[in-house]
Structures are given as structure tokens and as C-alpha cells.
Design a protein around this motif. Structure first.
Motif, PDB file in Angstrom:
ATOM      1  N   MET A   1       0.927  -1.294   0.268  1.00  0.00           N
ATOM      2  CA  MET A   1      -0.048   0.031  -0.132  1.00  0.00           C
ATOM      3  C   MET A   1       0.657   1.163   0.095  1.00  0.00           C
ATOM      4  SD  MET A   1      -3.164   1.104   2.498  1.00  0.00           S
ATOM      5  CE  MET A   1      -4.085  -0.020   1.868  1.00  0.00           C
ATOM      6  N   ILE A   2       0.572   2.085  -0.632  1.00  0.00           N
ATOM      7  CA  ILE A   2       1.214   3.416  -0.892  1.00  0.00           C
ATOM      8  C   ILE A   2       1.183   4.176   0.394  1.00  0.00           C
ATOM      9  CG2 ILE A   2       1.857   5.761  -2.399  1.00  0.00           C
ATOM     10  CD1 ILE A   2       2.669   2.845  -3.487  1.00  0.00           C
ATOM     11  N   LYS A   3       2.028   4.672   0.930  1.00  0.00           N
ATOM     12  CA  LYS A   3       2.308   5.670   2.047  1.00  0.00           C
ATOM     13  C   LYS A   3       2.274   7.154   1.610  1.00  0.00           C
ATOM     14  CE  LYS A   3       3.213   2.382   5.654  1.00  0.00           C
ATOM     15  NZ  LYS A   3       4.010   2.208   6.809  1.00  0.00           N
ATOM     16  N   ILE A   4       1.373   7.909   1.767  1.00  0.00           N
ATOM     17  CA  ILE A   4       1.493   9.544   0.996  1.00  0.00           C
ATOM     18  C   ILE A   4       1.315  10.471   2.164  1.00  0.00           C
ATOM     19  CG2 ILE A   4      -1.038   9.483   0.703  1.00  0.00           C
ATOM     20  CD1 ILE A   4       0.004  10.811  -2.114  1.00  0.00           C
ATOM     21  N   ALA A   5       1.861  11.480   2.062  1.00  0.00           N
ATOM     22  CA  ALA A   5       2.090  12.804   2.670  1.00  0.00           C
ATOM     23  C   ALA A   5       1.530  13.942   2.098  1.00  0.00           C
ATOM     24  CB  ALA A   5       3.142  13.099   3.641  1.00  0.00           C
ATOM     25  N   LEU A   6       0.510  14.687   2.547  1.00  0.00           N
ATOM     26  CA  LEU A   6       0.170  15.742   2.003  1.00  0.00           C
ATOM     27  C   LEU A   6       0.810  17.149   2.500  1.00  0.00           C
ATOM     28  CD1 LEU A   6      -2.070  17.502   0.245  1.00  0.00           C
ATOM     29  CD2 LEU A   6      -3.705  17.591   2.158  1.00  0.00           C
ATOM     30  N   VAL A   7       1.195  18.032   1.460  1.00  0.00           N
ATOM     31  CA  VAL A   7       1.845  19.330   2.093  1.00  0.00           C
ATOM     32  C   VAL A   7       0.956  20.501   1.440  1.00  0.00           C
ATOM     33  CG1 VAL A   7       4.003  20.722   1.894  1.00  0.00           C
ATOM     34  CG2 VAL A   7       4.420  18.223   1.824  1.00  0.00           C
ATOM     35  N   GLY A   8       0.706  21.172   2.405  1.00  0.00           N
ATOM     36  CA  GLY A   8      -0.267  22.158   2.125  1.00  0.00           C
ATOM     37  C   GLY A   8      -1.575  22.122   2.625  1.00  0.00           C
ATOM     38  N   TYR A   9      -2.322  22.440   3.259  1.00  0.00           N
ATOM     39  CA  TYR A   9      -3.791  22.622   3.683  1.00  0.00           C
ATOM     40  C   TYR A   9      -4.493  23.865   3.704  1.00  0.00           C
ATOM     41  CZ  TYR A   9      -7.562  20.158   5.788  1.00  0.00           C
ATOM     42  OH  TYR A   9      -8.854  19.626   6.209  1.00  0.00           O
ATOM     43  N   GLY A  10      -4.475  24.492   2.568  1.00  0.00           N
ATOM     44  CA  GLY A  10      -4.846  25.969   2.332  1.00  0.00           C
ATOM     45  C   GLY A  10      -6.143  25.774   1.743  1.00  0.00           C
ATOM     46  N   TYR A  11      -6.011  26.340   0.421  1.00  0.00           N
ATOM     47  CA  TYR A  11      -7.256  26.566  -0.614  1.00  0.00           C
ATOM     48  C   TYR A  11      -7.608  25.065  -1.144  1.00  0.00           C
ATOM     49  CZ  TYR A  11      -9.825  27.602  -4.951  1.00  0.00           C
ATOM     50  OH  TYR A  11     -10.634  27.536  -5.826  1.00  0.00           O
ATOM     51  N   TRP A  12      -6.466  24.408  -1.603  1.00  0.00           N
ATOM     52  CA  TRP A  12      -6.894  23.149  -2.517  1.00  0.00           C
ATOM     53  C   TRP A  12      -6.502  21.821  -1.574  1.00  0.00           C
ATOM     54  CZ3 TRP A  12     -10.137  22.356  -6.140  1.00  0.00           C
ATOM     55  CH2 TRP A  12      -9.846  21.068  -7.016  1.00  0.00           C
ATOM     56  N   GLY A  13      -5.561  22.007  -0.454  1.00  0.00           N
ATOM     57  CA  GLY A  13      -5.196  20.949  -0.029  1.00  0.00           C
ATOM     58  C   GLY A  13      -6.306  20.218   0.769  1.00  0.00           C
ATOM     59  N   PRO A  14      -7.414  20.778   1.231  1.00  0.00           N
ATOM     60  CA  PRO A  14      -8.540  20.233   2.113  1.00  0.00           C
ATOM     61  C   PRO A  14      -9.135  19.190   1.074  1.00  0.00           C
ATOM     62  CG  PRO A  14      -8.600  22.197   2.982  1.00  0.00           C
ATOM     63  CD  PRO A  14      -7.435  22.406   1.658  1.00  0.00           C
ATOM     64  N   ASN A  15      -9.375  19.509  -0.382  1.00  0.00           N
ATOM     65  CA  ASN A  15      -9.797  18.591  -1.263  1.00  0.00           C
ATOM     66  C   ASN A  15      -9.083  17.389  -1.692  1.00  0.00           C
ATOM     67  OD1 ASN A  15     -12.142  20.380  -1.699  1.00  0.00           O
ATOM     68  ND2 ASN A  15     -10.992  21.660  -2.964  1.00  0.00           N
ATOM     69  N   ASN A  19     -10.124  13.205  -0.770  1.00  0.00           N
ATOM     70  CA  ASN A  19     -10.082  12.164  -1.714  1.00  0.00           C
ATOM     71  C   ASN A  19      -8.693  11.170  -0.974  1.00  0.00           C
ATOM     72  OD1 ASN A  19     -11.760  12.500  -4.063  1.00  0.00           O
ATOM     73  ND2 ASN A  19     -11.045  14.763  -3.423  1.00  0.00           N
ATOM     74  N   LEU A  20      -7.856  11.505  -0.656  1.00  0.00           N
ATOM     75  CA  LEU A  20      -6.841  10.805  -0.440  1.00  0.00           C
ATOM     76  C   LEU A  20      -7.282   9.843   0.928  1.00  0.00           C
ATOM     77  CD1 LEU A  20      -3.472  12.772  -0.061  1.00  0.00           C
ATOM     78  CD2 LEU A  20      -3.808  10.879  -1.603  1.00  0.00           C
ATOM     79  N   TYR A  21      -7.909  10.295   1.918  1.00  0.00           N
ATOM     80  CA  TYR A  21      -8.834   9.539   2.921  1.00  0.00           C
ATOM     81  C   TYR A  21      -9.677   8.768   2.496  1.00  0.00           C
ATOM     82  CZ  TYR A  21     -10.667   8.992   7.647  1.00  0.00           C
ATOM     83  OH  TYR A  21     -11.169   8.371   8.755  1.00  0.00           O
ATOM     84  N   ALA A  22     -10.406   8.948   1.516  1.00  0.00           N
ATOM     85  CA  ALA A  22     -11.723   8.098   0.614  1.00  0.00           C
ATOM     86  C   ALA A  22     -10.917   7.326  -0.111  1.00  0.00           C
ATOM     87  CB  ALA A  22     -12.439   9.049  -0.081  1.00  0.00           C
ATOM     88  N   ASN A  23      -9.662   7.341  -0.557  1.00  0.00           N
ATOM     89  CA  ASN A  23      -9.103   6.186  -1.134  1.00  0.00           C
ATOM     90  C   ASN A  23      -8.506   5.253  -0.463  1.00  0.00           C
ATOM     91  OD1 ASN A  23      -7.830   4.424  -2.989  1.00  0.00           O
ATOM     92  ND2 ASN A  23      -7.271   6.065  -4.326  1.00  0.00           N
ATOM     93  N   LYS A  24      -9.045   4.132   0.005  1.00  0.00           N
ATOM     94  CA  LYS A  24      -8.532   3.086   0.886  1.00  0.00           C
ATOM     95  C   LYS A  24      -7.154   2.331   0.405  1.00  0.00           C
ATOM     96  CE  LYS A  24     -11.576   4.589   3.614  1.00  0.00           C
ATOM     97  NZ  LYS A  24     -10.997   5.731   4.681  1.00  0.00           N
ATOM     98  N   ASN A  25      -6.819   2.481  -0.877  1.00  0.00           N
ATOM     99  CA  ASN A  25      -5.892   1.950  -1.526  1.00  0.00           C
ATOM    100  C   ASN A  25      -4.593   2.705  -0.969  1.00  0.00           C
ATOM    101  OD1 ASN A  25      -6.932  -0.128  -2.663  1.00  0.00           O
ATOM    102  ND2 ASN A  25      -7.745   0.967  -4.310  1.00  0.00           N
ATOM    103  N   TYR A  26      -4.599   3.895  -0.674  1.00  0.00           N
ATOM    104  CA  TYR A  26      -3.659   4.898   0.137  1.00  0.00           C
ATOM    105  C   TYR A  26      -3.694   4.414   1.623  1.00  0.00           C
ATOM    106  CZ  TYR A  26      -2.496   7.795  -4.028  1.00  0.00           C
ATOM    107  OH  TYR A  26      -2.307   8.365  -5.319  1.00  0.00           O
ATOM    108  N   GLU A  27      -2.447   4.793   2.056  1.00  0.00           N
ATOM    109  CA  GLU A  27      -2.284   4.955   3.513  1.00  0.00           C
ATOM    110  C   GLU A  27      -1.934   6.531   3.509  1.00  0.00           C
ATOM    111  OE1 GLU A  27       0.342   3.773   7.385  1.00  0.00           O
ATOM    112  OE2 GLU A  27      -0.142   2.063   6.027  1.00  0.00           O
TER     113      GLU A  27
END
Length: 327
Positions: A1-15, A19-27
Motif C-alpha cells: 500500500m502506498i503511504k502518502i503525505a500531503l503538503v499544504g492545507y490551504g485553498y486546495w489541500g483540503p480537497n 480524496n486521499l482519505y476516501a481512497n482506501k488503497n492509500y495509507e
């Protein structure tokens, strides 16, 4: 399973996070933002499901993280992407890829050297309507493409780090690039106006390709919101109106027929005005599709449809358009 981090939680980051959280093939492992107030906002949604940090180095130094999603201002893309690639992490980055072609080429070469994937989120390429249009073009139903007429206008959101063209027209350029299999223009012309922002807030971009033309309007200064693409083919024509909730795509059996004149070896042209057909469309989320395509490119070791090469073609056009604006 691909482990991923998000950088930036401003304008577009929450979207992206949703979607990352909704995709259960990602950690979905970590959210990073320099502003603690944004991280507190994220915590109200994801609680202990992910970790949080204000320090980008925490992500770079985390060997468990396979990929990094960058949802930050364009000016930060190059440096953050370079650090992530050097740390052996695949990159998902918002459009536009970088500020200039030179930086984009450097990142492409670095990714190739390290056998890593770069996926630029030209999100419209993953929209079900655009994929339907691609199907129509590839099947020959529209005939040969004559021209594209694109309009992407609204009131705000004004930006100072990029122009309306770099912010909005990049979508239409990515669509044309995808629909025409990477065609590149021979001639680029643009005019624009700066109002209320440091960069052009309204632009008119004209492109000439080998066999077709494209006109692209971008504006943050419009009283109405419009997201429309009209494509004229030699057989049929279509209109994609993303603002129209009910009829986003209509294919028109309209155009011109050549009627051969056997006596004089010539022909006359007669207009054809047939019905408008609303094709059946798949229902899916373009951002979810984009993130899933990125994941699959990593897992299957395949190139993304919107990889660095595609992004470089688009940035070349934007740079040429900027030169035209200066002239």
C-alpha cells in the motif's frame, strides 16, 4: 500500500486530503502545513487517523512515506518537489507544475534518474466528460478538428503569484494536449490586462496548430462564471458546459456537407443542422480519479497521462504566451 503525505492545507489541500482519505488503497499518513491554525482545522476532520507537522523535513526524513502530494503555491513547487525526489519519494503536484520550463525539465530528469513518478494534477484530464470527448474524437465521430473555443471566467479568486492564464487557461491547455495526443502549436499570441493583481487578471490566448486553431479566454473579472469548451469538427460539433448541471455535454450533428458537382468537377457547400445528442456519462470525481491514476502509475511502474513531459509542453506554451504579453 502506498503511504502518502500531503503538503499544504490551504485553498486546495483540503480537497486533496478528502480524496486521499476516501481512497482506501492509500495509507494517508501525514498532513504538513506551516500554519498551525490549518493543521488544527484538519484535526477536526481526521483526528488521530493521520499525523500532523509544520516541518517539511519531517516528511523528507520519514522513510515510510512513499509519495508526497504538493498543494502549495506554484512558486514553492520546484524546491519542495526537488527535495522530495532526492529523498526517493514520488511526486503528485498541483498545476502548474513549475514557474518555468527549465525547472520542470530539471525535475523530470531527476525523477528519471531515480526511477520515480511525477504526476501533475491537470485535473480535467481525469474528468468523465473529457474522457467521453476523447472517446468521440478518437472514434472519428467529430471528424477532423477545426478549432477549440474555450472560456474559463469568474469573479475572483485574484492571485499575485500567477496570472489568470497560468491559473485558469492551464486547464484548457491540458485538455487540448490530452485530446490531441500532445500536439504542440506553431504560433502563440496573447493579450492581457492587469487589474487588482500583480499579474494579468484577464487574458486572451490564441494558438495555431498544424491542422486546427484554439482560442482560450481566462478572467477573474467576470460577473458570471463560465467553464465552457466548444469543439468544431468536420463531421460534428460539441459543447461542454461544466456550469450546466443537467446537460454538461451536447454533441451537435451540425456542420457543412460537400456536394460534388459532377459536371464541372467542383463542389458546393451546404449547411447541415441535425439534432443535438446528450451522451450518457460516467459519474465519478475527477480529483479522486487523478489521485488513483497517480497511485496506479506507482504500483504498475507506468507513466502518468499527465506526467512531467505533458506538463513541460504546457509550460512551454505559457512561457511563449508570456513573451507575447510583454511584446
Amino acid at each position: 500500500m502506498i503511504k502518502i503525505a500531503l503538503v499544504g492545507y490551504g485553498y486546495w489541500g483540503p480537497n486533496v486530503a478528502r480524496n486521499l482519505y476516501a481512497n482506501k488503497n492509500y495509507e494517508f499518513k501525514t498532513i504538513c502545513d506551516k500554519k498551525s491554525v490549518r493543521l488544527e482545522k484538519a484535526k477536526t476532520l481526521y483526528a488521530e487517523a493521520v499525523t500532523y507537522t509544520e516541518n517539511f523535513n519531517d516528511i523528507i526524513n520519514d522513510d515510510e512515506i512513499d509519495a508526497v502530494a504538493l498543494a502549495v503555491e506554484t512558486s514553492a513547487h520546484y524546491e519542495l518537489a526537488k527535495q522530495a525526489l532526492n529523498a526517493g519519494k514520488h511526486i503528485y503536484v498541483e498545476k502548474p507544475f513549475t514557474d518555468n520550463v527549465a525547472e520542470a525539465v530539471e525535475l523530470r530528469n531527476l525523477a528519471k534518474e531515480k526511477n520515480l513518478k511525477i504526476h501533475v494534477d491537470h485535473i480535467m484530464v481525469y474528468h468523465p466528460v473529457i474522457n467521453k470527448i476523447k472517446e468521440l474524437i478518437d472514434s472519428g465521430e467529430l471528424g477532423e478538428i477545426i478549432y477549440f473555443d474555450c472560456s474559463r471566467i469568474n469573479l475572483g479568486q485574484l492571485k499575485n503569484d500567477v496570472s489568470a492564464m497560468w491559473d485558469l487557461s492551464v486547464h484548457d491547455l491540458s485538455i487540448i494536449d490530452y485530446l490531441t495526443n500532445g500536439s504542440e502549436p506553431n504560433k502563440v499570441q496573447a493579450i492581457g490586462q492587469r487589474s487588482y493583481s500583480k499579474k494579468e487578471s484577464v487574458t486572451f490566448l490564441t494558438l495555431q496548430y498544424d491542422t486546427f486553431l484554439a482560442s482560450i479566454t481566462a478572467s477573474w473579472l467576470s460577473p458570471i462564471k463560465e467553464r465552457r469548451i466548444m469543439i468544431a469538427g468536420t463531421k460534428k460539433m460539441l459543447v461542454y458546459d461544466d456550469v450546466d448541471v443537467l446537460n454538461k455535454l451536447i454533441v451537435y450533428d451540425k456542420g457543412f456537407d460537400r456536394i460534388e458537382d459532377m459536371e464541372y468537377g467542383d463542389y458546393v457547400v451546404k449547411t447541415r443542422s441535425g439534432e443535438g445528442i446528450i451522451p450518457k456519462l460516467e459519474q465519478s470525481d475527477a480529483l479522486f480519479n487523478s489521485l488513483e491514476h497517480f497511485r496506479q502509475s506507482i504500483v504498475n511502474n507506468t507513466e502518468s497521462k499527465t506526467n512531467a513531459e505533458a506538463a513541460i509542453r504546457i509550460i512551454k506554451i505559457l512561457e511563449a504566451a508570456d513573451k507575447s504579453l510583454e511584446e
